[in-house]
Design an enzyme around this catalytic site. Structure first.
Site, mmCIF file in Angstrom:
data_model
loop_
_atom_site.group_PDB
_atom_site.id
_atom_site.type_symbol
_atom_site.label_atom_id
_atom_site.label_comp_id
_atom_site.label_asym_id
_atom_site.label_seq_id
_atom_site.Cartn_x
_atom_site.Cartn_y
_atom_site.Cartn_z
ATOM 1 N N LYS A 56 -2.849 7.132 1.166
ATOM 2 C CA LYS A 56 -2.367 7.292 2.329
ATOM 3 C C LYS A 56 -1.199 8.388 2.495
ATOM 4 C CE LYS A 56 -2.148 5.099 6.935
ATOM 5 N NZ LYS A 56 -3.253 5.639 7.397
ATOM 6 N N GLU A 98 -15.931 6.331 5.599
ATOM 7 C CA GLU A 98 -15.125 5.694 6.711
ATOM 8 C C GLU A 98 -15.037 6.678 7.746
ATOM 9 O OE1 GLU A 98 -11.113 5.353 5.354
ATOM 10 O OE2 GLU A 98 -11.084 7.052 4.319
ATOM 11 N N ARG A 155 10.036 18.614 -8.440
ATOM 12 C CA ARG A 155 11.102 18.256 -9.392
ATOM 13 C C ARG A 155 12.281 18.719 -8.499
ATOM 14 N NH1 ARG A 155 9.591 20.656 -15.037
ATOM 15 N NH2 ARG A 155 8.927 22.260 -13.565
ATOM 16 N N ARG A 182 0.693 -1.259 -0.065
ATOM 17 C CA ARG A 182 -0.083 0.068 0.052
ATOM 18 C C ARG A 182 0.924 1.142 -0.067
ATOM 19 N NH1 ARG A 182 -4.593 0.710 4.516
ATOM 20 N NH2 ARG A 182 -2.667 1.248 5.731
HETATM 21 N N1 PXG Z 1 -9.076 5.108 7.331
HETATM 22 C C1 PXG Z 1 -8.256 6.051 7.319
HETATM 23 C C2 PXG Z 1 -8.603 7.416 6.820
HETATM 24 C C3 PXG Z 1 -7.093 5.974 7.982
HETATM 25 O O1 PXG Z 1 -6.115 6.581 8.428
HETATM 26 C C4 PXG Z 1 -7.857 3.463 8.309
HETATM 27 C C5 PXG Z 1 -8.943 3.741 7.539
HETATM 28 C C6 PXG Z 1 -7.683 2.167 8.668
HETATM 29 O O2 PXG Z 1 -6.670 1.201 7.972
HETATM 30 P P1 PXG Z 1 -5.627 0.042 8.539
HETATM 31 O O3 PXG Z 1 -4.828 -0.129 7.321
HETATM 32 O O4 PXG Z 1 -4.877 0.803 9.508
HETATM 33 O O5 PXG Z 1 -6.640 -0.757 9.073
HETATM 34 C C7 PXG Z 1 -6.968 4.487 8.494
HETATM 35 C C8 PXG Z 1 -5.595 3.999 9.230
HETATM 36 C C9 PXG Z 1 -3.054 6.855 13.934
HETATM 37 C C10 PXG Z 1 -3.317 5.844 13.159
HETATM 38 O O6 PXG Z 1 -2.262 7.215 14.439
HETATM 39 C C11 PXG Z 1 -4.410 5.836 12.051
HETATM 40 C C12 PXG Z 1 -4.285 4.709 11.083
HETATM 41 C C13 PXG Z 1 -3.665 3.564 11.466
HETATM 42 C C14 PXG Z 1 -2.596 3.495 12.453
HETATM 43 C C15 PXG Z 1 -2.447 4.855 13.051
HETATM 44 O O7 PXG Z 1 -4.170 7.703 14.389
HETATM 45 N N2 PXG Z 1 -5.271 5.005 10.129
#
Ligand code: PXG
Length: 291
Positions: free
Chosen positions: A152, A185, A105, A52
């Site tokens: 991300k 989400e 760049r 990812r």
């Molecule tokens: N949606 C968003 C916008 C995220 O940022 C998820 C869904 C869940 O994805 P995963 O792959 O983790 O199942 C995320 C993930 C933090 C923190 O420190 C945030 C995330 C992951 C780890 C830590 O707030 N967000």
């Protein structure tokens, strides 16, 4: 022992781990990241997180100066050096040092790779036992045509604005809707509902991050022969659902019992949610990269 932070191949103490104020990660949020967890020296679905990360980097035309296997080694070495058994891993790749203009760049070949490993901070235990109350944010999800939520990126301001709405009313999380009013989400978690014997989550096409925890839950549902559907839905479907829960690396699986002050189902964590939580914990004990 002082923590050791990885920056482009070297380990630094916390106070010496610094990057330039001309780094475009700081100046423009120009970069990508991952939040990863390890359980008892197993990095949960590390390959999926690395895939990812590279997909996010590709989407913003950022070349990561390490091959995937080298990146995996960098993560596991940093964990070993920090002697962490159960860790939270923040992997960041920035565009690097440029000038004050936004032209990427100018940062050519300067991408910064940062790996921070730390102890994990979880939601308080009471939320797992009693469930979370959340709201629907007024702040809309970024549109797929603007900043695709599947990337991300270091630009999290939209999510932060939605999170502030929750914080301002004393809550922890907020649901973000797209322009059509479909649930996408939460600010740092994916969302699921249960109605009857079926588990639902919104499809990627509404605009969301394809969560690694979300795919783990989908895998568990399939294995357990629970009916599962990806389908767009609005908030009213959540209000009338039997169960609701959120998934994310930080939160794992967390039950939701109130949305916009409306009680979901019985008002207690539901039995499908509890079963998925238990199965997820079993999965974290075996599905990972050893270090
Ligand atoms: N949606 C968003 C916008 C995220 O940022 C998820 C869904 C869940 O994805 P995963 O792959 O983790 O199942 C995320 C993930 C933090 C923190 O420190 C945030 C995330 C992951 C780890 C830590 O707030 N967000």
């Amino acid at each position: 022992m002082s923590p050791k932070i990885y920056i482009n191949g070297k380990l630094y103490s916390k106070k010496d781990a610094r990057i330039s104020i001309f780094d475009h990660g700081l100046l423009y949020g120009d970069g990508v990241f991952e939040g990863i967890r390890s359980y008892n020296r197993l990095v949960f679905r590390l390959n999926e997180h690395i895939d990812r990360l590279y997909e996010s980097a590709d989407a913003i035309m950022l070349k990561i100066p390490l091959k995937k296997p080298e990146m995996i080694k960098a993560v596991t070495n940093t964990l070993r050096k920090n002697k962490l058994k159960n860790a939270y891993i923040r992997l960041i790749v920035t565009r690097g040092i440029g000038d004050l203009g936004l032209d990427p760049r100018k940062c050519k070949g300067n991408a910064r790779i940062i790996i921070i490993t730390d102890k994990i901070a979880l939601y308080p235990d009471k939320f797992y036992k009693k469930g979370l109350s959340i709201i629907t944010a007024r702040t809309q999800q970024n549109s797929i045509e603007a900043l695709r939520p599947g990337i991300k990126s270091l630009n999290y301001l939209n999510n932060i604005l939605a999170k502030l709405e929750a914080i301002n009313v004393g809550l922890e999380e907020a649901i973000m809707l797209n322009a059509k009013g479909h649930v996408t989400e939460c600010t740092g978690d994916n969302i699921f509902i249960v109605r009857g014997h079926t588990v639902y989550t919104p499809p990627e096409s509404v605009g969301l991050l394809k969560g690694i925890t979300r795919s783990a839950v989908i895998d568990i549902a399939r294995k357990k022969r629970i009916r599962f559907k990806k389908i767009p839905f609005t908030c009213s479907k959540i209000y009338s659902a039997d169960e609701c829960f959120l998934t994310g690396t930080a939160a794992e699986i967390i039950p939701v019992i109130k949305v916009d002050k409306k009680i979901i189902g019985s008002g207690d964590p539901g039995k499908t949610t509890l079963m998925l939580m238990e199965e997820f914990h079993k999965l974290t004990k075996r599905d990972g990269v050893k270090y």
